[in-house]
Motif scaffolding. Structure first.
Motif, PDB file in Angstrom:
ATOM      1  N   VAL A   2      -9.515   9.664 -10.225  1.00  0.00           N
ATOM      2  CA  VAL A   2      -8.365   9.907 -11.091  1.00  0.00           C
ATOM      3  C   VAL A   2      -8.806  10.500 -12.429  1.00  0.00           C
ATOM      4  CG1 VAL A   2      -6.545   8.783 -12.401  1.00  0.00           C
ATOM      5  CG2 VAL A   2      -6.927   8.152 -10.032  1.00  0.00           C
ATOM      6  N   VAL A   3      -9.847   9.885 -13.017  1.00  0.00           N
ATOM      7  CA  VAL A   3     -10.337  10.394 -14.301  1.00  0.00           C
ATOM      8  C   VAL A   3     -10.773  11.847 -14.146  1.00  0.00           C
ATOM      9  CG1 VAL A   3     -12.162  10.179 -16.013  1.00  0.00           C
ATOM     10  CG2 VAL A   3     -10.982   8.147 -15.189  1.00  0.00           C
ATOM     11  N   ARG A  12     -11.962   0.917  -5.165  1.00  0.00           N
ATOM     12  CA  ARG A  12     -11.114   1.013  -6.334  1.00  0.00           C
ATOM     13  C   ARG A  12     -11.856   1.742  -7.472  1.00  0.00           C
ATOM     14  NH1 ARG A  12      -9.300  -4.575  -8.306  1.00  0.00           N
ATOM     15  NH2 ARG A  12      -8.040  -4.584  -6.431  1.00  0.00           N
ATOM     16  N   ARG A  62      -9.572  14.853  -2.527  1.00  0.00           N
ATOM     17  CA  ARG A  62     -10.433  13.703  -2.796  1.00  0.00           C
ATOM     18  C   ARG A  62      -9.596  12.447  -2.992  1.00  0.00           C
ATOM     19  NH1 ARG A  62     -14.120  12.782  -7.987  1.00  0.00           N
ATOM     20  NH2 ARG A  62     -14.814  10.692  -7.486  1.00  0.00           N
ATOM     21  N   LEU A  63      -8.476  12.599  -3.703  1.00  0.00           N
ATOM     22  CA  LEU A  63      -7.621  11.450  -3.938  1.00  0.00           C
ATOM     23  C   LEU A  63      -7.060  10.914  -2.624  1.00  0.00           C
ATOM     24  CD1 LEU A  63      -5.664  12.459  -7.135  1.00  0.00           C
ATOM     25  CD2 LEU A  63      -7.255  10.565  -6.854  1.00  0.00           C
ATOM     26  N   ARG A 103       1.337   6.006  -7.125  1.00  0.00           N
ATOM     27  CA  ARG A 103       0.093   6.629  -7.550  1.00  0.00           C
ATOM     28  C   ARG A 103       0.231   8.147  -7.528  1.00  0.00           C
ATOM     29  NH1 ARG A 103      -3.841   3.049  -4.422  1.00  0.00           N
ATOM     30  NH2 ARG A 103      -3.882   1.512  -6.086  1.00  0.00           N
ATOM     31  N   GLU A 157     -19.061  11.993 -12.243  1.00  0.00           N
ATOM     32  CA  GLU A 157     -19.054  10.548 -12.010  1.00  0.00           C
ATOM     33  C   GLU A 157     -19.911  10.230 -10.796  1.00  0.00           C
ATOM     34  OE1 GLU A 157     -15.842   9.522 -14.870  1.00  0.00           O
ATOM     35  OE2 GLU A 157     -17.360   8.325 -13.852  1.00  0.00           O
ATOM     36  N   LEU A 196      -0.028  10.387 -10.799  1.00  0.00           N
ATOM     37  CA  LEU A 196      -1.033  11.428 -10.946  1.00  0.00           C
ATOM     38  C   LEU A 196      -0.388  12.784 -11.077  1.00  0.00           C
ATOM     39  CD1 LEU A 196      -3.716  10.106  -8.515  1.00  0.00           C
ATOM     40  CD2 LEU A 196      -3.659  10.033 -10.986  1.00  0.00           C
ATOM     41  N   ALA A 237      -6.199   6.060 -15.075  1.00  0.00           N
ATOM     42  CA  ALA A 237      -7.059   5.615 -13.980  1.00  0.00           C
ATOM     43  C   ALA A 237      -6.907   4.112 -13.776  1.00  0.00           C
ATOM     44  CB  ALA A 237      -8.510   5.958 -14.272  1.00  0.00           C
ATOM     45  N   THR A 238      -6.871   3.360 -14.878  1.00  0.00           N
ATOM     46  CA  THR A 238      -6.727   1.913 -14.764  1.00  0.00           C
ATOM     47  C   THR A 238      -5.369   1.567 -14.160  1.00  0.00           C
ATOM     48  OG1 THR A 238      -7.981   1.820 -16.794  1.00  0.00           O
ATOM     49  CG2 THR A 238      -7.038  -0.230 -16.021  1.00  0.00           C
ATOM     50  N   ASP A 271      -2.573  -2.197  -8.323  1.00  0.00           N
ATOM     51  CA  ASP A 271      -2.984  -3.232  -7.367  1.00  0.00           C
ATOM     52  C   ASP A 271      -2.365  -4.566  -7.714  1.00  0.00           C
ATOM     53  OD1 ASP A 271      -4.403  -1.622  -5.771  1.00  0.00           O
ATOM     54  OD2 ASP A 271      -6.361  -2.072  -6.634  1.00  0.00           O
ATOM     55  N   PRO A 284      -6.914   9.659 -19.878  1.00  0.00           N
ATOM     56  CA  PRO A 284      -7.324   9.600 -18.479  1.00  0.00           C
ATOM     57  C   PRO A 284      -7.755   8.193 -18.058  1.00  0.00           C
ATOM     58  CG  PRO A 284      -8.553  11.288 -19.684  1.00  0.00           C
ATOM     59  CD  PRO A 284      -7.645  10.646 -20.661  1.00  0.00           C
ATOM     60  N   ALA A 285      -8.441   7.494 -18.972  1.00  0.00           N
ATOM     61  CA  ALA A 285      -8.932   6.168 -18.599  1.00  0.00           C
ATOM     62  C   ALA A 285      -7.759   5.230 -18.351  1.00  0.00           C
ATOM     63  CB  ALA A 285      -9.836   5.621 -19.691  1.00  0.00           C
ATOM     64  N   LEU A 325     -11.726   5.278  -6.733  1.00  0.00           N
ATOM     65  CA  LEU A 325     -10.392   5.802  -7.027  1.00  0.00           C
ATOM     66  C   LEU A 325     -10.272   6.102  -8.518  1.00  0.00           C
ATOM     67  CD1 LEU A 325      -7.476   6.353  -5.995  1.00  0.00           C
ATOM     68  CD2 LEU A 325      -6.937   4.048  -6.716  1.00  0.00           C
ATOM     69  N   ALA A 326     -10.739   5.152  -9.334  1.00  0.00           N
ATOM     70  CA  ALA A 326     -10.660   5.361 -10.782  1.00  0.00           C
ATOM     71  C   ALA A 326     -11.440   6.615 -11.174  1.00  0.00           C
ATOM     72  CB  ALA A 326     -11.197   4.139 -11.511  1.00  0.00           C
ATOM     73  N   ASP A 327     -12.639   6.771 -10.584  1.00  0.00           N
ATOM     74  CA  ASP A 327     -13.429   7.969 -10.873  1.00  0.00           C
ATOM     75  C   ASP A 327     -12.662   9.228 -10.498  1.00  0.00           C
ATOM     76  OD1 ASP A 327     -15.413   6.402 -11.750  1.00  0.00           O
ATOM     77  OD2 ASP A 327     -16.730   6.646 -10.011  1.00  0.00           O
ATOM     78  N   ARG A 347      -7.618   7.232  -1.107  1.00  0.00           N
ATOM     79  CA  ARG A 347      -6.448   6.407  -0.843  1.00  0.00           C
ATOM     80  C   ARG A 347      -6.447   5.881   0.587  1.00  0.00           C
ATOM     81  NH1 ARG A 347      -2.053  10.083  -2.333  1.00  0.00           N
ATOM     82  NH2 ARG A 347      -2.956  10.553  -4.344  1.00  0.00           N
ATOM     83  N   ALA A 370      -8.792   3.064   0.717  1.00  0.00           N
ATOM     84  CA  ALA A 370      -8.249   1.881   0.040  1.00  0.00           C
ATOM     85  C   ALA A 370      -7.244   1.184   0.942  1.00  0.00           C
ATOM     86  CB  ALA A 370      -7.588   2.292  -1.275  1.00  0.00           C
ATOM     87  N   GLU A 378       0.840  -1.205   0.000  1.00  0.00           N
ATOM     88  CA  GLU A 378       0.000   0.000   0.000  1.00  0.00           C
ATOM     89  C   GLU A 378       0.877   1.258   0.000  1.00  0.00           C
ATOM     90  OE1 GLU A 378      -3.303   0.629  -0.364  1.00  0.00           O
ATOM     91  OE2 GLU A 378      -3.344  -1.495  -0.857  1.00  0.00           O
TER      92      GLU A 378
END
Lengths: 583, 591
Positions: free
Chosen positions: B208-209, B201, B230-231, A98, A484, A102, A121-122, A129, A117-118, B204-206, B235, B238, A91
């Motif tokens: 980040v995007v 997770r 927010r990140l 991370r 989102e 970012l 994010a992945t 992970d 961005p996608a 988190l993806a949201d 985190r 997580a 972690e």
């Protein structure tokens, strides 16, 4: 069913450089050694118990049972502790990666060139992970694979030197055989993996093209193709695996043969009494454990190839961004003297691009070359030009996201590079090509531009942008959550919100990229009218290819072949448009 | 059990594969056979070694040890080979199942494409499901292998022990079961935490995007802190979830180790008692202890394999969710497309219910429009107004709940898709180019087309010069791994496909959506030029459309808000000034 040959070795130095990773590995290795120690204790206790039963049956078994129980308890505790240590460590390592990823992706100048961005994010989520098994298990196991077998062989040697030598010889053979078989099987296997991957691609391709197939009424034929490719894939994979698994066969056989090679001589030497039974039994219990760390390490490494690949991709992205030449996306770093120094106001002084040469964010090839443009206080300038001509780059120069490699951006007499970017941006309002909505309320989204604005002002601007219907539709009005996980809005509604946000900002230079995109003609006319009123007496640079927007401008400049030309000569792309552009 | 997520019984990848008939029985038998034999040789190796050593300590004649020495060597050699065979069999099982799961996936996804899938069946979603079939089968192979290993060693070990002494054998059985139960408990405990982690997770993806998309604006507005905050929050969540999962997994692994250890001690103590009572020789006591050691180790090892199985189970669960989706249309058994005459399309009072039922507004409501033979009709309106739905109704990818939708006078729902494709061709916003030759890509539309016809279709679609420049001609490989096409070339290829299909009606769904605005007018006018005398229904946003069509239908909120006839200049419409038409108030959607 991943490719068996990773492009790079199992050690990733950029990861090992992290303190958290090193500490985790050290702690995990310590726990692993402790667990191995408990196995030795268990073996010694058990062998004494059994040997005792063979000899003097009066022997009290309790002390050995206590040792056995203690060893088992210790091994269990090691299991809990190593899980926790692994999770904490990975972690921590992921948090660092991370944050850096970012940070790199968020650097001004838009997204990183190589990833959307996608993808980021992945990578930041599932991708990193997948590092868990690498940091938590694979790395410690690699170290344990190098230490535990030697330690156990030493223990065996101290119990019985003959067995010690046998085990040591096999230990030396192990990597040698592994390398030999591994090398040749890997070469054969990689050649065949290309074939396997081609079949896999075919299958993915059919799935991706399904809508087309349905519309053409050709699904049934392609189902056969999937089944055929699946069968071919199975055949190809199996013949590949037959070879790829040979190295595992050799190592498995070596490990079990070594047990036999220890056991048979022990038996023969027990016949002449040259060794004690309890030592022989202890050696027999420990011998199979010698090779376990080696096989576990290779299995763990196979497991973590995916995570390692993700981490490498992330680190490549981070490095690519960090080494960006300053002209393509870097942040200008103002001199210490400039930090906090007053920034001239574009409402009073002109803003000038002076013979700039610049590439779009993250790109190498400059789109602007020797481009000069002056925005006078209170003037609205419209930039037209074909896609890729450098319109968006022009705006990025003015926000400071892009720094020219030649020439300069000047505010009054000062070079933008010497100004505090934060203070400069306070003078700006910016509507990007693809405005974003945060996962927050509509009001919060608008107030990004001006935290002090009151609700009435928000409503007024939204309505001016044609957002009255939207406000009426949203269940909680301005308090409705968007983005989102929130309420979905159409592209047109998003544009209206972003426009209202840009205008909410009390700025002296407005930078608007395609302000009326996604709007129908009637709404466009309305928005243009509102913009006209708002921009009255303020400086603005607008990029647009919509004819209606041209009416807003005091001056139209065309961007062509890397530089600006006055409006008379419109670029062919605009001339080609059936509607033409009002002069 | 910590926050267990409700899951139906037999919900794992094993159960799912069995229910789908995706488990190849022979491969399954091979895994079970090889696994049992290799487990047997593991037990045999240590049991015979233990017998050899303890018996030797009694100093019998060498010959008394010959059999034991032979079997030690045989078991040692056999074990490696059998493990290899077991690994191969497990991969064979996985691959066999993968093939069947993929055809199942195809059969399931096909009728759901594109309207029955979440997110409208975009490529990435389907690709995700394809990846899930791989994860599921990897998990399956692992589940089968470890179950066989643990099961076989427990059964064989207990059987051997029972031959030596019944009391310790019973204890060994109980200990094996307890160890297995502890290991399985680990999986249960981890499942709840893993589910929570998946939610975090996604958050988190949201985040980040969001952060990346809004980066430029936040920088200008000086509010980068919002994203960072927010990140950081996500985190922290997580991290907490990961630690909880690790703790649960670790405790369960420890419980398995402890159960195995306690079992070993109990077996040895009861064996010792039997030995003292004269029921068990010292040699056999040693054999019993070694058997218990191997068996209980195998059972405890199950705990380590469970995370991989859990990943497979999660993938299986996602696939199962897919099976619950209802296809939006049903294809008729008999095709009536031959009865259709001409290419006129008509919708009369068409209504299409929302997939979510009555709670959402219908997709289309009382839509009537007609495209006569040779006529070009434009369909415009804001995003989400139902433009694509109209095309999907005509392609019978969406079922109407009211009214009638006909092609050449025949209801579309009475035609099969293959039959319908002879009358209506569809050009998507981004044409999919298959990883196949150019001619295969074209002949999807008509398998019996001659080379000359393919070439002609390419010429008409404006790909003539491009095609002539290809060294491989029609045999040139396109798509992934082949020659890459630009967005404009892809659309022209799609058009060539449509030309070749011989359909009299062309349905163009935002054909210039992925084209540079500067190049879009030219592409669209050329596509329409290629259509020739065919009837066309085109969805597009651009103002360039206005002069190129006979009528403009405006949709909003699933309803037709205006239908306006346009005068189309007979020729040269591509570049014709259309400003007057564009300002026609009747043609503009409601603001």
């Amino acid at each position: 069913m991943r490719a068996p040959s990773p492009a790079r070795g199992p050690l990733e130095h950029r990861l090992l450089g992290q303190g958290a990773v090193r500490r985790t590995v050290a702690a995990s290795v310590a726990l692993g050694l402790l667990a191995s120690g408990s196995i030795v204790v268990q073996a010694l206790a058990l062998s004494r118990l059994l040997a005792g039963a063979m000899g003097d049956a009066r022997l009290d078994p309790l002390p050995d049972v206590a040792w056995l129980a203690g060893a088992v308890a210790l091994r269990g505790l090691c299991a809990v502790a190593s899980e926790l240590v692994a999770a904490r460590g990975s972690e921590a390592a992921k948090a660092v990666l991370r944050a850096r990823l970012l940070g790199a992706a968020l650097r001004p100048g838009g997204g990183p060139p190589a990833a959307g961005p996608a993808e980021v994010a992945t990578l930041a989520g599932r991708g990193l992970d997948a590092l868990d098994p690498y940091i938590g298990r694979c790395l410690p196991d690699l170290v344990l694979a190098a230490t535990v077998p030697i330690a156990l062989a030493t223990v065996i040697g101290s119990l019985d030197w003959v067995s010690g030598i046998v085990v040591a010889v096999v230990l030396v053979l192990f990597p040698t055989f592994g390398l030999l078989v591994g090398e040749s099987s890997t070469r054969l296997a990689t050649a065949r993996w290309a074939q396997v991957e081609a079949f896999g691609r075919q299958i993915a391709d059919v799935f991706e093209g399904l809508p087309t197939l349905r519309a053409l009424g050709r699904s049934a034929q392609q189902r056969a193709r999937i089944a055929g490719a699946g069968e071919a894939l199975r055949q190809a994979s199996l013949s590949t695996l037959r070879v790829a698994l040979l190295s595992a066969l050799v190592l498995d056989t070596l490990a079990s043969v070594s047990v036999a090679m220890v056991a048979v001589p022990l038996g023969l030497r027990l016949l002449d009494g040259s060794i004690h039974l309890s030592a022989a039994l202890a050696v027999l219990i420990i011998a199979p454990e010698v090779f376990l760390p080696l096989r576990r390490a290779s299995a763990e490494f196979h497991e973590s190839t995916e995570g390692l690949a993700a981490a490498r991709r992330a680190m490549d992205l981070i490095q690519a961004r960090a080494s960006d030449p300053p002209r393509s996306g870097g942040v200008p770093s103002p001199g210490a003297a400039a930090r906090g120094a007053p920034v001239p106001d574009p409402a009073r002084v002109p803003v000038t691009l002076h013979r700039v040469r610049a590439a779009p964010p993250g790109r190498e090839r400059p789109v602007l070359d020797g481009a000069s443009l002056r925005i006078h206080p209170g003037e609205t300038v419209l930039v037209v030009g074909a896609n890729g001509a450098g319109k968006t780059t022009t705006l990025a120069l003015l926000t400071g996201f892009v720094v020219p490699s030649e020439g300069a951006v000047r505010v009054g007499d000062l070079d933008l590079r010497e100004l505090d970017p934060g203070l400069w941006r306070r003078r700006l309002s910016y509507l990007p090509e693809r405005p974003a909505l945060l996962a927050a309320s509509l009001a919060d989204n608008l107030r990004l531009a001006d935290p002090a604005a009151g609700d009435a002002r928000l409503r007024e601007l939204l309505e001016a942008m044609g957002g009255a219907d939207l406000l009426a539709r949203l269940p909680d009005g301005l308090a409705t959550r968007l983005g989102e996980g929130g309420r979905a809005v159409s592209a047109g509604e998003r544009q209206r919100i972003a426009l209202a946000r840009a205008l909410l900002r009390p700025a002296s230079l407005y930078l608007l990229d395609e302000p009326t995109v996604h709007l129908d003609e009637a709404s466009e006319a309305r928005v243009v009218e509102a913009l006209r009123r708002h921009l009255e007496g303020r400086s603005a640079l607008i990029v647009s290819h919509r004819p209606a927007v041209a009416g807003l401008a005091d001056r139209v400049v065309a961007l062509e072949a890397g530089s600006f030309t006055p409006a008379g000569a419109l670029p062919p792309a605009v001339r080609r448009s059936p509607l033409g552009v009002p002069a | 059990m910590i926050g267990e997520v409700a899951a139906p019984r037999g919900s794992g990848v094993l159960g799912m594969s069995r229910r789908l008939g995706a488990l190849p029985p022979r491969a399954l038998a091979a895994v079970a056979g090889a696994g049992t034999l290799s487990t047997a040789s593991s037990i045999g190796l240590l049991a015979s070694s233990a017998w050899l050593i303890t018996r030797a300590s009694q100093r019998p004649p060498v010959l008394a040890l010959a059999v034991a020495i032979g079997s030690v060597q045989a078991f040692a050699l056999g074990r490696g080979v059998l493990r290899y065979l077991q690994r191969l069999a497990a991969h064979g099982l996985a691959l066999g199942t993968l093939g069947r799961l993929r055809t199942w996936l195809f059969d399931t996804v096909e009728p759901l494409t594109p309207r029955g899938l979440p997110g409208r069946g975009t490529g990435s979603i389907v690709t995700g499901f394809v990846a899930d079939t791989e994860l599921a089968t990897e998990g399956l192979a692992r589940a089968v292998t470890v179950s066989v290993d643990a099961g076989a060693s427990a059964v064989l070990g207990v059987a051997v022990a029972a031959l030596l002494a019944p009391g310790p054998a019973a204890i060994l059985l109980a200990a094996s079961l307890a160890t297995l139960a502890m290991a399985l408990g680990a999986a249960r405990a981890g499942r709840g935490a893993a589910a929570r982690e998946a939610v975090i997770r996604a958050d988190l993806a949201d985040a980040v995007v969001d952060a990346i998309r809004s980066g430029p604006e936040l920088l200008v507005y000086g509010r980068e802190d919002l994203v960072a905050e927010r990140l950081a929050q996500v985190r922290r969540l997580a991290r907490a979830a990961a630690l909880r999962r690790a703790a649960a997994g670790g405790v369960a692994r420890a419980l398995a180790v402890w159960a195995a250890g306690a079992g070993l001690i109990a077996v040895v103590l009861s064996g010792l008692a039997a030995h003292r009572a004269g029921q068990l020789s010292g040699v056999m006591l040693a054999v019993l202890a070694f058997v218990a050691l191997v068996v209980l180790d195998q059972c405890a090892a199950l705990a380590a394999a469970l995370p991989g199985i859990a990943t497979g189970n999660a993938a299986a669960a996602r696939l199962r969710g897919l099976a619950r989706l209802v296809p939006p249309v049903r294809e008729p058994a008999a095709d009536r497309s031959h009865a259709a005459s001409g290419s006129a399309a008509a919708l009369a009072g068409v209504g299409v219910a929302a997939p979510g039922g009555d709670r959402e507004p219908p997709l289309l409501e009382d839509v009537s429009l007609a495209v006569e033979a040779g006529q070009r009709v434009a369909l415009i309106g804001p995003t989400g107004s139902g433009k694509s739905s109209v095309l999907h109704v005509l392609l019978h990818l969406l079922e109407i709940s009211r009214g009638s939708a006909t092609l050449g006078g025949v209801e579309v729902r009475e035609m099969t898709h293959a039959g319908l494709a002879r009358h209506a061709a569809w050009l998507a916003d981004d044409t999919h180019v298959f990883a196949a030759s150019l001619s295969d890509n074209l002949r999807l539309a008509r398998p019996d087309a001659a080379d000359a016809e393919c070439a002609e279709a390419l010429e008409r679609a404006g790909l003539g010069p491009w095609y002539r420049s290809l060294p491989g001609g029609l045999r040139t490989l396109l798509g992934a791994g082949g020659r890459a096409l630009s967005a404009g070339e892809r659309q022209r290829l799609g058009m060539a496909r449509a030309m070749l299909s011989g359909a009299g009606l062309l349905l163009l769904d935002e054909p210039t959506a992925h084209i540079d605005p500067a190049a879009a007018p030219r592409l669209l006018s050329e596509l329409l030029g290629a259509a020739g005398a065919r009837a066309v229904l085109v969805v597009d946003h651009g103002p360039w459309l206005a002069g190129a069509v006979d009528a403009v239908v405006t949709l909003d909120g699933g309803r037709v808000v205006s239908t306006a006839a346009r005068a189309r200049p007979t020729e040269g419409r591509a570049g014709a000034p259309a400003a007057a038409a564009a300002r026609d108030p009747s043609g503009t959607p409601r603001g």
